[in-house]
Design an enzyme around this catalytic site. Structure first.
Site, PDB file in Angstrom:
ATOM      1  N   GLN A 201       0.817  -1.221   0.000  1.00 46.96           N
ATOM      2  CA  GLN A 201       0.000   0.000   0.000  1.00 46.96           C
ATOM      3  C   GLN A 201       0.848   1.267   0.000  1.00 46.96           C
ATOM      4  O   GLN A 201       0.336   2.349  -0.281  1.00 46.96           O
ATOM      5  CB  GLN A 201      -0.927   0.019   1.222  1.00 46.96           C
ATOM      6  CG  GLN A 201      -2.003  -1.047   1.218  1.00 46.96           C
ATOM      7  CD  GLN A 201      -3.024  -0.853   0.113  1.00 46.96           C
ATOM      8  OE1 GLN A 201      -3.223   0.256  -0.403  1.00 46.96           O
ATOM      9  NE2 GLN A 201      -3.669  -1.924  -0.298  1.00 46.96           N
ATOM     10  N   LYS A 224      -0.833  -2.688  -8.026  1.00 47.60           N
ATOM     11  CA  LYS A 224      -1.289  -1.544  -7.237  1.00 47.60           C
ATOM     12  C   LYS A 224      -0.520  -0.276  -7.579  1.00 47.60           C
ATOM     13  O   LYS A 224      -0.759   0.780  -7.001  1.00 47.60           O
ATOM     14  CB  LYS A 224      -1.137  -1.849  -5.737  1.00 47.60           C
ATOM     15  CG  LYS A 224      -2.110  -2.907  -5.224  1.00 47.60           C
ATOM     16  CD  LYS A 224      -2.083  -2.956  -3.713  1.00 47.60           C
ATOM     17  CE  LYS A 224      -2.580  -4.252  -3.142  1.00 47.60           C
ATOM     18  NZ  LYS A 224      -4.023  -4.448  -3.220  1.00 47.60           N
TER      19      LYS A 224
END
Lengths: 410, 144
Positions: A201, A224
C-alpha cells in the site's frame, strides 16, 4: 470533470459511464488503473521483441532478456536497493511474503517469536501464523492506539530477544495510516531480529528507500502501482538472500543439475524458477517510469489535497462512522467507513448505482475487523487521477444512499 | 436519479424483512444446524431446523449480514416451515434458478419471490443465496 488533473487523460478506462453516471473509481487500494504509456509499451514489446528470457542465443531472446533485466534495474533504482541482485521478481506481494516465510522462516525454531500487528493484511499474517504453527513459535500482535495507529510502546514490549522476525505493513489498507517501519527496523535489529516490510500500500503512494529504512525484506505488487497483475517484487538484503534456500525448483534457477544433486544459479535468479512473468516485469519497469515522470511528491500532494478536503466532510455526515485517524495530516488516501444501521455491501451497491466504485468487506483483514468489533466496512481509496470532484461525488452518493434507506422506496 | 434503479433490489417488503426478520434467534429443539460464511464479505449465517417425520416443523436463523442476506433468510424460513424436506429442497432449486435470471414459476417461494430483482445485481446474488445454500446443506446432511 476537474480540468486541473493532467494525468486523468492517461487512463482511458475512467472516461465511461457506469449505471448511467460518470465513473468515479475509488478502489485504488485494491488495484490501480493502467495508463496508456505503460500498456502501449507492453503491446509494443509483445509485437516487436517477445521471446523467452535467459535461454536463447537468438536476437529476440536477447532483446527480451535485455528489457526484462532493464526493468529489474529500474525497480532497483526506484527503491534504492544497493544491487539488482536484491530485486527478485515474484507474482506479487503475497508471493513475496510467502517466499520469506518459507525460506528465511527456516531460521525460526521452537520458542522463537514472530511479531506482526493487528492491522496486517491476510497476506502478511497467514504466512507467519502458519510458520509459527509449523515451528511451534509464538505469533505476537502489536496493539493499535484508539485512533488506529500502531502502538509503538507496545511494539517495544512485544519485540524481545526471542523475536526472530518482525513483519509490518508500511501503510494500512484499511485504516489509512503510515507505520514507522524505519523505527521498527531499528528496534528489531537491536534484538537481532529481521525486519520485513509489506509495502503493497505504500510504494504506489510515497518514495521508498529500502537502504534508508534499513529493512531486511520489502514486498510489493505491481498491479497496485499501475503495472499489470501477476508481477511483484521481493527486495532482500543480499547477504540474507545468499544464505537462503530457494523454495521453488525448476528451470532458470539452476547452475548445474546432476542426477542426484543440483546447484543453484546466482541471485536473483536463484529464486525465480520457471519462465517468469516477462511482460509483467517489463510493465512494472514502465510503471516505474510513469510514476517517476509524475513524481511521487505530486501524487502525495494530490492525494493529501483530496483527503484534507473530504475527510472532514465525511466525518460531518450524521450516522457515518469513519475509522482511523480523524486528522487528515495523519491519513493516507485510504478511508474506511460505515453508515450506521446499514451493511457496507448495501452502501456499496448504492454508491455503485451513483457511479462511485468503492470496496466493501473485510479487506482481507479479518483479525483487524474483529479487533475493531466490526464485520466489514466500506472503503474509498484515492489515487493520482482522482479529483476534488470525485470526492464531492462520493459525499453526495453517501448522502443519497443514506436517504434511500431512510425514507425509502416506492 | 440512478438510485431509483435500486428500487427493484430493495423493495419495501425486503426492507421490512431485514428490519424485522422473522424466525430470528435460536431453536430449543434443533435437529439440523449449520453455520455458513460468505468469505468475500465476512458475513455469517447460522441456520437451525427442527425436522420431524420428513417435515420441517420449525426454522430459525442468526448471525449477521447485509439487508439482502438477512431479508432472504427471513423469507426463506417463512417459506419452508411446514414443508416436506423434499419440497423444501426443490424450492432451493427454484430459488437458485430465479436468482440467476432463469424464467421459472416462483409461486412456491412466497415472499422470497420478490428477490427476483437481485438477478439484475450480479455482485449481490451470493447475499441472496446464502440462506438457501444453508438450507440445502442442512437438509442433505440430514438425509445421510
Amino acid at each position: 470533470m476537474d480540468n486541473n488533473n493532467v494525468w486523468r487523460k492517461d487512463f482511458p478506462i475512467l472516461d465511461q459511464k457506469v449505471n448511467d453516471e460518470d465513473l468515479v473509481y475509488l478502489d485504488n487500494a485494491a488495484t490501480t488503473q493502467k495508463p496508456k504509456q505503460v500498456m502501449s509499451k507492453v503491446t509494443d514489446f509483445y509485437f516487436s521483441d517477445y521471446a523467452n528470457v535467459h535461454r536463447g542465443v537468438h536476437t529476440l531472446a536477447e532483446r527480451s532478456t535485455e528489457q526484462f533485466e532493464a526493468a529489474r534495474e529500474k525497480v532497483k533504482n526506484f527503491i534504492h536497493a544497493k544491487s539488482s541482485k536484491e530485486v527478485i521478481f515474484t507474482k506479487g506481494a503475497t508471493n513475496s511474503l510467502n517466499l520469506v516465510a518459507q525460506s528465511y522462516g527456516e531460521n525460526v525454531h521452537e520458542g522463537d517469536e514472530i511479531v506482526i500487528s493487528y492491522m496486517e493484511h491476510h497476506s502478511n499474517l497467514i504466512p507467519w501464523q502458519q510458520l509459527a504453527l509449523k515451528k511451534k513459535a509464538t505469533l505476537k500482535y502489536i496493539e493499535l492506539t484508539d485512533d488506529g495507529q500502531l502502538d509503538m510502546e507496545d511494539a517495544e514490549r512485544k519485540i524481545t530477544d526471542k523475536t526472530k522476525i518482525v513483519s509490518i505493513a508500511q501503510a494500512s489498507n484499511v485504516l489509512g495510516v503510515i507505520n514507522p517501519v524505519k523505527k521498527l527496523a531499528a528496534i528489531a535489529h537491536s534484538h537481532n531480529a529481521v525486519m520485513v516490510v509489506d509495502g503493497a500500500q505504500s510504494i504506489p503512494n510515497m518514495p521508498v528507500d529500502v537502504t534508508d529504512l534499513n529493512c531486511d525484506f520489502f514486498a510489493f505488487s505491481g498491479h497496485k502501482m499501475m503495472a499489470e497483475t501477476g508481477i511483484g517484487v521481493l527486495y532482500g538484503k543480499q547477504e540474507l538472500l545468499e544464505q537462503m534456500s530457494p523454495v521453488e525448483f525448476g528451470g532458470e534457477m539452476i547452475e548445474f543439475v546432476k542426477k542426484f544433486d543440483s546447484s543453484w544459479n546466482e541471485l536473483p535468479w536463484k529464486f525465480e524458477a520457471g519462465t517468469p512473468n516477462i511482460a509483467g516485469a517489463i510493465s512494472l519497469g514502465y510503471a516505474v517510469d510513469y510514476l517517476q515522470s509524475v513524481g511521487l511528491d505530486n501524487i502525495q500532494k494530490n492525494t493529501q489535497e483530496i483527503v484534507d478536503y473530504v475527510l472532514p466532510k465525511l466525518i460531518a455526515i450524521d450516522d457515518l462512522e469513519v475509522y482511523g485517524p480523524k486528522d487528515p495530516a495523519n491519513h493516507t488516501g485510504v478511508i474506511s467507513f460505515n453508515l450506521k444501521g446499514l451493511h457496507p455491501h448495501d452502501l456499496a451497491t448504492g454508491l455503485d448505482m451513483e457511479g462511485v466504485a468503492v470496496r466493501a468487506g473485510h479487506h482481507c483483514a479479518q483479525p483487524l475487523m474483529e479487533y475493531l468489533g466490526l464485520s466489514a466496512t466500506a472503503r474509498a481509496s484515492f489515487y493520482l487521477y482522482n479529483t476534488i470532484d470525485d470526492a464531492d461525488r462520493l459525499v453526495e452518493a453517501i448522502k443519497a444512499t443514506k436517504e434511500f434507506f431512510k425514507n425509502g422506496t416506492v | 436519479m440512478a438510485l431509483s434503479k435500486m428500487d427493484n433490489l430493495y423493495r419495501q417488503v425486503i426492507l421490512d424483512h431485514s428490519d424485522n426478520p422473522h424466525h430470528h434467534g435460536e431453536l430449543p429443539k434443533s435437529t439440523n444446524e449449520i453455520e455458513l460464511k460468505n468469505p468475500t464479505c465476512g458475513d455469517v449465517l447460522k441456520l437451525q431446523l427442527e425436522v420431524k417425520d420428513g417435515v420441517i416443523k420449525d426454522a430459525a436463523f442468526s448471525g449477521y449480514g447485509c439487508t439482502i442476506s438477512q431479508a432472504s433468510a427471513s423469507m426463506m424460513t417463512d417459506a419452508v416451515i411446514n414443508k416436506k424436506v423434499e419440497d423444501a429442497d426443490n424450492m432451493v432449486q427454484v430459488f437458485s434458478d430465479m436468482i440467476i435470471g432463469d424464467d421459472v414459476d416462483t409461486h412456491v417461494l412466497g415472499d422470497a419471490a420478490v428477490l427476483q430483482g437481485v438477478s439484475k445485481f450480479p455482485a449481490r446474488i451470493k447475499c441472496a443465496t446464502l440462506a438457501w445454500k444453508a438450507l440445502h446443506r442442512s437438509l442433505t446432511n440430514q438425509s445421510k
